[in-house]
Structure formats: structure tokens, C-alpha cells
Design a protein around this motif. Structure first.
Motif, mmCIF file in Angstrom:
data_model
loop_
_atom_site.group_PDB
_atom_site.id
_atom_site.type_symbol
_atom_site.label_atom_id
_atom_site.label_comp_id
_atom_site.label_asym_id
_atom_site.label_seq_id
_atom_site.Cartn_x
_atom_site.Cartn_y
_atom_site.Cartn_z
ATOM 1 N N LYS A 349 -7.444 9.971 6.642
ATOM 2 C CA LYS A 349 -8.181 9.618 7.855
ATOM 3 C C LYS A 349 -7.239 9.262 9.000
ATOM 4 N N VAL A 350 -6.145 8.552 8.695
ATOM 5 C CA VAL A 350 -5.277 8.087 9.774
ATOM 6 C C VAL A 350 -4.305 9.169 10.250
ATOM 7 N N LEU A 351 -3.978 10.148 9.386
ATOM 8 C CA LEU A 351 -3.101 11.247 9.791
ATOM 9 C C LEU A 351 -3.863 12.567 9.709
ATOM 10 N N TYR A 352 -3.854 13.212 8.537
ATOM 11 C CA TYR A 352 -4.654 14.435 8.394
ATOM 12 C C TYR A 352 -4.906 14.698 6.902
ATOM 13 N N PRO A 353 -6.081 15.255 6.539
ATOM 14 C CA PRO A 353 -6.441 15.418 5.131
ATOM 15 C C PRO A 353 -5.500 16.321 4.355
ATOM 16 N N GLY A 354 -4.949 17.358 5.005
ATOM 17 C CA GLY A 354 -4.085 18.297 4.306
ATOM 18 C C GLY A 354 -2.782 17.702 3.830
ATOM 19 N N LEU A 355 -2.437 16.497 4.277
ATOM 20 C CA LEU A 355 -1.213 15.851 3.814
ATOM 21 C C LEU A 355 -1.280 15.524 2.335
ATOM 22 N N ARG A 356 -2.491 15.215 1.834
ATOM 23 C CA ARG A 356 -2.725 14.929 0.419
ATOM 24 C C ARG A 356 -1.801 13.834 -0.104
ATOM 25 N N LEU A 357 -1.750 12.725 0.597
ATOM 26 C CA LEU A 357 -0.990 11.566 0.145
ATOM 27 C C LEU A 357 -1.865 10.318 0.248
ATOM 28 N N GLY A 358 -1.877 9.551 -0.807
ATOM 29 C CA GLY A 358 -2.540 8.257 -0.850
ATOM 30 C C GLY A 358 -1.690 7.317 -1.674
ATOM 31 N N TYR A 359 -2.235 6.159 -1.997
ATOM 32 C CA TYR A 359 -1.444 5.203 -2.759
ATOM 33 C C TYR A 359 -2.351 4.157 -3.401
ATOM 34 N N LEU A 360 -1.848 3.574 -4.466
ATOM 35 C CA LEU A 360 -2.464 2.430 -5.127
ATOM 36 C C LEU A 360 -1.506 1.253 -5.029
ATOM 37 N N VAL A 361 -2.043 0.077 -4.744
ATOM 38 C CA VAL A 361 -1.280 -1.161 -4.883
ATOM 39 C C VAL A 361 -1.791 -1.822 -6.159
ATOM 40 N N LEU A 362 -0.959 -1.829 -7.178
ATOM 41 C CA LEU A 362 -1.363 -2.226 -8.522
ATOM 42 C C LEU A 362 -0.891 -3.637 -8.857
ATOM 43 N N PRO A 363 -1.681 -4.392 -9.627
ATOM 44 C CA PRO A 363 -1.163 -5.642 -10.182
ATOM 45 C C PRO A 363 0.063 -5.342 -11.042
ATOM 46 N N PRO A 364 1.043 -6.245 -11.073
ATOM 47 C CA PRO A 364 2.283 -5.972 -11.813
ATOM 48 C C PRO A 364 2.061 -5.551 -13.264
ATOM 49 N N SER A 365 1.027 -6.077 -13.912
ATOM 50 C CA SER A 365 0.795 -5.761 -15.318
ATOM 51 C C SER A 365 0.393 -4.312 -15.547
ATOM 52 N N LEU A 366 -0.053 -3.617 -14.490
ATOM 53 C CA LEU A 366 -0.527 -2.237 -14.633
ATOM 54 C C LEU A 366 0.495 -1.196 -14.194
ATOM 55 N N VAL A 367 1.534 -1.622 -13.500
ATOM 56 C CA VAL A 367 2.419 -0.670 -12.832
ATOM 57 C C VAL A 367 3.048 0.320 -13.795
ATOM 58 N N ALA A 368 3.668 -0.149 -14.859
ATOM 59 C CA ALA A 368 4.427 0.734 -15.748
ATOM 60 C C ALA A 368 3.533 1.787 -16.386
ATOM 61 N N ASN A 369 2.356 1.388 -16.873
ATOM 62 C CA ASN A 369 1.472 2.348 -17.535
ATOM 63 C C ASN A 369 0.888 3.357 -16.552
ATOM 64 N N PHE A 370 0.502 2.900 -15.371
ATOM 65 C CA PHE A 370 -0.033 3.829 -14.372
ATOM 66 C C PHE A 370 1.037 4.833 -13.948
ATOM 67 N N GLN A 371 2.229 4.361 -13.734
ATOM 68 C CA GLN A 371 3.313 5.240 -13.304
ATOM 69 C C GLN A 371 3.614 6.284 -14.376
ATOM 70 N N ARG A 372 3.654 5.843 -15.612
ATOM 71 C CA ARG A 372 3.969 6.761 -16.714
ATOM 72 C C ARG A 372 2.876 7.801 -16.908
ATOM 73 N N ILE A 373 1.624 7.364 -16.890
ATOM 74 C CA ILE A 373 0.523 8.296 -17.157
ATOM 75 C C ILE A 373 0.281 9.214 -15.959
ATOM 76 N N ASN A 374 0.477 8.707 -14.741
ATOM 77 C CA ASN A 374 0.356 9.584 -13.579
ATOM 78 C C ASN A 374 1.375 10.706 -13.641
ATOM 79 N N ALA A 375 2.618 10.372 -14.047
ATOM 80 C CA ALA A 375 3.653 11.393 -14.160
ATOM 81 C C ALA A 375 3.310 12.412 -15.235
ATOM 82 N N ARG A 376 2.607 11.978 -16.271
ATOM 83 C CA ARG A 376 2.234 12.894 -17.349
ATOM 84 C C ARG A 376 1.059 13.786 -16.958
#
Length: 507
Positions: A349-376
Motif C-alpha cells: 500500500k505504501v509503495l507498490y503491490p508488485g514489490l511483493r515485500l512484507g514483514y513480521l515482527v515476531l516475539p523472540p520465542s518464535l523467531v528461530a522456528n519461523f525463520q527456519r520454516i520460512n526458508a524451507r
């Protein structure tokens, strides 16, 4: 080493009575096809013609091809061109080569069939999950079309500056960026985002808590897969965002609508016996599509409820930069330390939809698992674009662009309100429009909603019915009118049409 046996050509059940007949067909048919103008290479055209002759039965199983020299001479092309086409057909199994004997049409499982019949198309049978997802889809809209919700002002994006940043990082990109990545995103972007979110949204985070995704939708999908099981309940705003609804439905979650009023999500209106949530989805700063802001008392109550049920709150902050009467609202995530909140952001919305970039701000306890599974599951990529975006933010271009867009969208909203002024004088109710990229026109009946949508299609306008944002009945009739993605002149023309049509239908 045991010598490899050459394949033995099966004896043709109906031997070719006139071996020259097929050679004559080859010469005549190919000469005819190769004379016509065509963008394909000679080798590709020869390959296509021979394959078609085999499939259509003009070159039946067991028939011999002329030698490559003979074929090249008769067709007036180079021998290597002929060999390229023949070798390809041999590799695909249409022809077989027998040393000392020649090249023959192979037995390719249709030896008793003189002509291939086109099979009937397979029936279109979606899975139950696929059929359900169709309920959350909407017709595509043209860019810059008046009233299309969620479309930013693409004509105002600073493309030249953005291209310079991309070129800069394309030239500097380390070779490691060509490999698979599992870092959670470019560090420079996560650091720039952390600074920006801390200042503008009061988000509590460190750079390593940020996971860069390919848009908010991927973020929702990760949350649903990693934090809930099939059949778990996710509480959703009613009305609410169809993209999030689709993600959670596709994960097999039970969608529980929670009514929204002027102060946002109202869990007090849930019926007794409602299953406790595993996930709670909210757009607290600017509820989509109603535009309500979740009150402070309800924010604190929602945090307590999430803790009580061991549930995660998904805070979707999709367009809160665009507020016209006050500074952006502070995040729900930043209200307390260790809040059970996953903050979701997007640049669509702030730039353009075709950029296809977003983000999550995760609680510290979730970071490692989310990062690993997203990469998989999804892999990481677009590191050049991520690095360019980091510079876009850190060099101040991002903040300046948002400031320009606030002014642009305020003017475009004003243009829409002015165009709709006659209808408003006649009783049409519009939402406040203190933020965001759309207004809501509230209507008296669903019949009027359907008729306006139908008439809009006839003149090339896509009108989004408010009732389509509800998961269950009863729903509020109305229209969600996007104004950000179209020039003011187009907004004025479309607004006048809607005003005149509404007045005519309600007279």
C-alpha cells in the motif's frame, strides 16, 4: 564393460507396402510447410512437421526416414539442421535409430492408432479447500480505476530514484545473494525497519525479530501453519479483510466472525459458548473496511483475553501511515512487554503491490522456528530489492514519499466527496475518511447494492459491495469506494456517475 545393445525395432504389424510413399510425403509436405513465412528456426519447423506427421499417421510406425544427407538435399537446408531435428525426435521417443539400417518411426504406444484423437478436457474438480477459497476471491480490477480499493497511486511512485537504488545494489550484490538464504532478510532492511517502526508505531522490537516475507499474505500463511492446527478457531473481524480470511480458511481453520462497531472489534457481542481462539486477527489502527480505530480499553482487554486463552493476536497494520487528522496510531504490539502479538506489515500500500515485500515482527520465542520454516517452505529472495528498500528508508525517501501520498490521497478523497455531494445532500451516508485509501457509502438495502454494482459493470466501473466483506448474515449493504489509485479527474467522473445513479434509484 558389457556392450550396450541397440534397441530392436519391432516388426510392423502392417508392413509398409510402398516404402517410397512416406519419403514422397515427407518431401512434399515439408517443402510446402517450409515455404511459408515463419518466425521459427528451420530446425524447429522441421521438427514440428515430422512430429505432426508421426502423430497424425502420415508417417506410421515402422516407416523409414530418408538419410540426413538426402533429406537435407531435397529440402535445401544444411545437414546439421536436419540432424538437430531428428536427434530431438529420437531423444523424445518418436524416432529410433538403428546403426547400419537407418532411422525409423518408433513404437510410441499408439502403434494401432492411425490418427490421434484430441482427448476430452479433464473435468475441473477443485478440492473442497479450493471450492471454499473461491468464496474469498474478487474480480480483478484495472490499475488506476476509480473505486478499486487498496490500489495505491502508482503514478506517483518515484520510479527513477527507485531504479537508481536497484542498479546500485545489483552492481554491488555479493555472490552469496545468488545462493539459498535463511537469514530472515537483508540485515540493513531489518535495521532500517526496526528504527522506523520504533519511532512511528511505538513497536517494541530488535532487528533480529523482523522476518522479511513476500508480502503480508505469506506472513498470514506462516502464522496459520505454524501456530494453529486444522479445526482451531481464529477470531476474525466482521466485516473484515478477505485476504486474511482466505489464508486462514486454506489452512483449515474455523473462522469465527466477531462484530465490529465504532470502537473496533467487540468480543462482548460474541454468542455464549463461542470456542476459544487460537488466533485473533485484528486491524486495530484502521479497521478494514469500516475504518474504526480499536479503543484503548478494548486493546488492553484483548491482550488480557489472548493471555487467558494462550492465543496469538495478529496485528495487521496495512495502511496506518495514511492518517489525515492526527499522527499515526501507536501499535497494539507496543502496549506491553512480551505482548502475545505478531505485528504484520506490508509495502504493497505504501509503495507498490508488485514489490511483493512484507514483514513480521515476531516475539523472540518464535523467531528461530519461523525463520527456519520460512526458508524451507518459501525460500528467501529479492535481496537486491531488500537492500534497495533499506536505502530508500534510511536515506529519507520513504518518509518523504509517505508525506506526499498523504497529501495526494487527501486531495483525491476531497475530489470524491465533492463529486458525491449531491447524493450526500439527498441522504447518502459516507464514512468519516479520517484515514486510509477508501470511503464507505452506506446503502439502504441489499437490492440497491446489487443494482449499483450491476450498473457499474455496464459502464466499466468495479464497485465493491460492503456485504462481500462479511463471513455471515446479516450483513450491512454498502459500497467500498477506493480513491487512492485513480487520478482526480477520473475520480470526479466516476463520483458524479455514482451520485447521479444513486439519486435516480432512490428518487
Amino acid at each position: 564393460m558389457v556392450p550396450r545393445e541397440e534397441p530392436i525395432l519391432p516388426i510392423c504389424e502392417e508392413p509398409v507396402t510402398d516404402p517410397n510413399a512416406h519419403r514422397l510425403w515427407i518431401q512434399e509436405a515439408l517443402n510446402l510447410q517450409l515455404v511459408e513465412p515463419d518466425e521459427r528456426t528451420l530446425s524447429q519447423r522441421l521438427y514440428d512437421a515430422l512430429r505432426s506427421g508421426i502423430q497424425q499417421g502420415q508417417l506410421p510406425y515402422g516407416s523409414a526416414l530418408p538419410s540426413s544427407r538426402q533429406l537435407a538435399a531435397s529440402l535445401g537446408m544444411g545437414r546439421n539442421t536436419v540432424l538437430s531435428a531428428v536427434d530431438r525426435l529420437i531423444a523424445e521417443g518418436f524416432l529410433v535409430s538403428r546403426p547400419g539400417a537407418g532411422v525409423f518411426v518408433a513404437d510410441w504406444q499408439w502403434e494401432t492408432q492411425q490418427r490421434l484423437e484430441t482427448p476430452a478436457p479433464l473435468p475441473v474438480a477443485l478440492s473442497q479447500r479450493g471450492e471454499r477459497l473461491l468464496d474469498f476471491t474478487a474480480p480483478s480490477s484495472e490499475r488506476h480505476t476509480a473505486f478499486a480499493p487498496g490500489v495505491p497511486a502508482l503514478d506517483r511512485f518515484p520510479r527513477e530514484r527507485w531504479q537508481r537504488l536497484l542498479r546500485r545494489h545489483q552492481q554491488r550484490a555479493p555472490i552469496d545473494w545468488l545462493d539459498y538464504q535463511n537469514e530472515g532478510g537483508v540485515n540493513a532492511l531489518r535495521e532500517a525497519l526496526c528504527d522506523y517502526l520504533s519511532l512511528s508505531r511505538s513497536v517494541r522490537c530488535r532487528p533480529e525479530q523482523i522476518l522479511i516475507t513476500q508480502g503480508a499474505q505469506q506472513g498470514f500463511e506462516l502464522i496459520a501453519r505454524l501456530l494453529a492446527d486444522v479445526g482451531d478457531s481464529v477470531w476474525m473481524e466482521e466485516p473484515g479483510y478477505g485476504g486474511a480470511q482466505a489464508c486462514f480458511a486454506s489452512a483449515g481453520l474455523a473462522l469465527q466472525p466477531v462484530p465490529v462497531d465504532g470502537d473496533g472489534l467487540n468480543v462482548a457481542l460474541l454468542p455464549a459458548g463461542t470456542p476459544p481462539p487460537k488466533l485473533i486477527y485484528v486491524t486495530p489502527s484502521h479497521q478494514y473496511p469500516s475504518g474504526a480505530t480499536l479503543s484503548l480499553s478494548r486493546r488492553t482487554a484483548l491482550l488480557g483475553l489472548a493471555q487467558q486463552h494462550d492465543a496469538w493476536i495478529i496485528e495487521d497494520d496495512y495502511d496506518s501511515e495514511f492518517r489525515y487528522t492526527s499522527a499515526p496510531i501507536a501499535s497494539l504490539q507496543g502496549l506491553m512487554d512480551n505482548a502475545p502479538v505478531i505485528y504484520v506489515g506490508t509495502f504493497s500500500k505504501v509503495l507498490y503491490p508488485g514489490l511483493r515485500l512484507g514483514y513480521l515482527v515476531l516475539p523472540p520465542s518464535l523467531v528461530a522456528n519461523f525463520q527456519r520454516i520460512n526458508a524451507r517452505l518459501h525460500r528467501e529472495g529479492q535481496y537486491v530489492a531488500q537492500a534497495a528498500l533499506a536505502d530508500f528508508i534510511s536515506e529519507g525517501h520513504f518518509a518523504r514519499h509517505i508525506a506526499r501520498m498523504r497529501k495526494c490521497y487527501r486531495h483525491r478523497q476531497t475530489a470524491l466527496r465533492q463529486a458525491l455531494a449531491p447524493a450526500v445532500s439527498g441522504g447518502l451516508e459516507l464514512s468519516s475518511g479520517h484515514a486510509g485509501m477508501h470511503l464507505i457509502a452506506y446503502l439502504q438495502s441489499h437490492a440497491l447494492e446489487r443494482e449499483l454494482v450491476h450498473r457499474g459493470k455496464q459502464v466499466g466501473l468495479r464497485l465493491s459491495p460492503l456485504s462481500g466483506f462479511y463471513l455471515q448474515s446479516p450483513s450491512q449493504p454498502g459500497l467500498v469506494l477506493g480513491y487512492a489509485g485513480a487520478p482526480e479527474a477520473e475520480i470526479e467522473r466516476a463520483g458524479r456517475w455514482l451520485s447521479d445513479t444513486w439519486l435516480a434509484l432512490t428518487a
